[in-house]
Design an enzyme around this catalytic site. Structure first.
Site, mmCIF file in Angstrom:
data_model
loop_
_atom_site.group_PDB
_atom_site.id
_atom_site.type_symbol
_atom_site.label_atom_id
_atom_site.label_comp_id
_atom_site.label_asym_id
_atom_site.label_seq_id
_atom_site.Cartn_x
_atom_site.Cartn_y
_atom_site.Cartn_z
ATOM 1 N N CYS A 132 0.841 -1.195 0.000
ATOM 2 C CA CYS A 132 0.000 0.000 0.000
ATOM 3 C C CYS A 132 0.883 1.254 0.000
ATOM 4 C CB CYS A 132 -0.919 0.000 1.217
ATOM 5 S SG CYS A 132 -2.083 1.397 1.236
ATOM 6 N N ASP A 142 0.416 3.798 1.700
ATOM 7 C CA ASP A 142 0.379 4.394 3.044
ATOM 8 C C ASP A 142 1.794 4.670 3.568
ATOM 9 O OD1 ASP A 142 0.191 4.573 5.995
ATOM 10 O OD2 ASP A 142 -1.912 4.027 5.671
ATOM 11 N N ARG A 161 2.941 4.845 6.366
ATOM 12 C CA ARG A 161 3.354 4.073 7.548
ATOM 13 C C ARG A 161 3.813 2.664 7.205
ATOM 14 N NH1 ARG A 161 -2.365 5.013 10.289
ATOM 15 N NH2 ARG A 161 -2.851 4.541 8.122
ATOM 16 N N HIS A 214 -2.177 -4.030 4.907
ATOM 17 C CA HIS A 214 -1.982 -3.628 6.302
ATOM 18 C C HIS A 214 -3.317 -3.333 6.961
ATOM 19 C CE1 HIS A 214 -2.547 0.849 5.867
ATOM 20 N NE2 HIS A 214 -2.377 0.506 4.608
ATOM 21 N N CYS A 261 -5.999 0.161 6.962
ATOM 22 C CA CYS A 261 -5.784 0.732 5.620
ATOM 23 C C CYS A 261 -6.957 1.645 5.244
ATOM 24 C CB CYS A 261 -5.649 -0.398 4.597
ATOM 25 S SG CYS A 261 -5.365 0.198 2.909
HETATM 26 CO CO CO Z 1 -3.363 1.236 2.987
#
Ligand code: CO
Length: 200
Positions: free
Chosen positions: A42, A44, A46, A98, A101
Site C-alpha cells: 500500500c 500508506d 506508515r 496492512h 488501511c
Molecule cells: Co493502505
C-alpha cells in the site's frame, strides 16, 4: 534557492553514514541491482517496504498503490511484475496489505471520495466475492477481514498473470506470498497463502 533544503541536508547525512560503514556501498550498488524480492504494498506512508523487513537499498524491488491492488489491466503494476520476474529474476513476490488501511476502509463504507472510488471498486469486488464471510461481523472485524481477503485476492491475481504463469511453465523458482502488516505494533503476519507453482 533549493526548496525543502532540510530534506537535502538529511540526504547528505544519510549517504555519509552509509559510506562511513561501507565505503564501497554506492559504487557497488550503482553497477547492478539483484533483489530477491518484489514487494507490492500500500502507498500508506506508515508501511515502507524496506524498513519493515529491514532491507538495504538494492534488496527489494517495490511497487505501491492505494490498498495494494493488482489489477489485470494495470500496465504500471504489470510492467513492474514483468521486469522483476523476467529481468531481475526475483524469487519471491510479496503482496503486503496492512490493518488500518484507509483504502480498505473507504471500500467498505458508502461515502463518495471522487476518482479513487473507481480504483476501490476492485476492493469492493472482494467484498462481493466473499459476502457470506462478512455476515454478522462487527465493523472493525469486517475491516480486518477485508484487509486479509484483499491480500488473498491479489495473490490470486498475481498468480494468474501471464508473467507468473510463464515463469512457472519454464520451471522457474518463484513464490507468491500474502502478508498483512500491523501498523499498531510493527509486526508482519503471514497469511499462509504461499503459492509456488501452477498447482498451488
Ligand atoms: Co493502505
Amino acid at each position: 534557492m533549493k526548496t525543502l533544503k532540510y530534506l537535502f541536508d538529511r540526504n547528505l547525512a544519510w549517504a555519509a553514514s552509509i559510506k562511513e560503514k561501507d565505503p564501497e556501498f554506492f559504487s557497488r550498488l550503482s553497477k547492478q541491482q539483484a533483489p530477491e524480492y518484489l514487494w507490492i504494498g500500500c502507498s500508506d506512508s506508515r508501511v515502507p517496504a524496506n524498513q519493515i523487513v529491514n532491507l538495504q537499498p538494492g534488496e527489494v524491488f517495490v511497487h505501491r498503490n492505494i490498498a495494494n491492488v493488482v489489477v489485470h489491466t494495470d500496465l504500471n503494476c504489470l510492467s513492474v511484475i514483468q521486469f522483476a520476474v523476467e529481468v531481475l529474476k526475483v524469487k519471491h513476490i510479496i503482496i503486503c496489505g496492512h490493518y488500518g488501511c484507509g483504502g480498505i476502509k473507504a471500500a467498505l463504507e458508502d461515502h463518495e471520495h471522487g476518482l479513487i472510488d473507481n480504483w476501490l471498486r476492485h476492493v469492493k469486488d472482494v467484498i462481493r466475492f466473499n459476502a457470506e464471510k462478512f455476515k454478522g461481523l462487527k465493523h472493525d472485524e469486517k475491516l480486518n477481514l477485508l484487509c486479509e481477503l484483499n491480500v488473498k485476492e491479489q495473490v490470486t491475481n498475481i498468480c494468474n498473470t501471464t508473467i507468473v504463469q510463464n515463469a512457472w511453465k519454464q520451471g522457474r523458482e518463484l513464490s507468491v506470498h500474502g502478508w498483512v502488516y500491523n501498523i499498531e505494533n510493527g509486526i508482519l503476519k503471514d497469511l499462509d497463502t504461499c503459492i509456488t507453482s501452477r498447482d498451488g
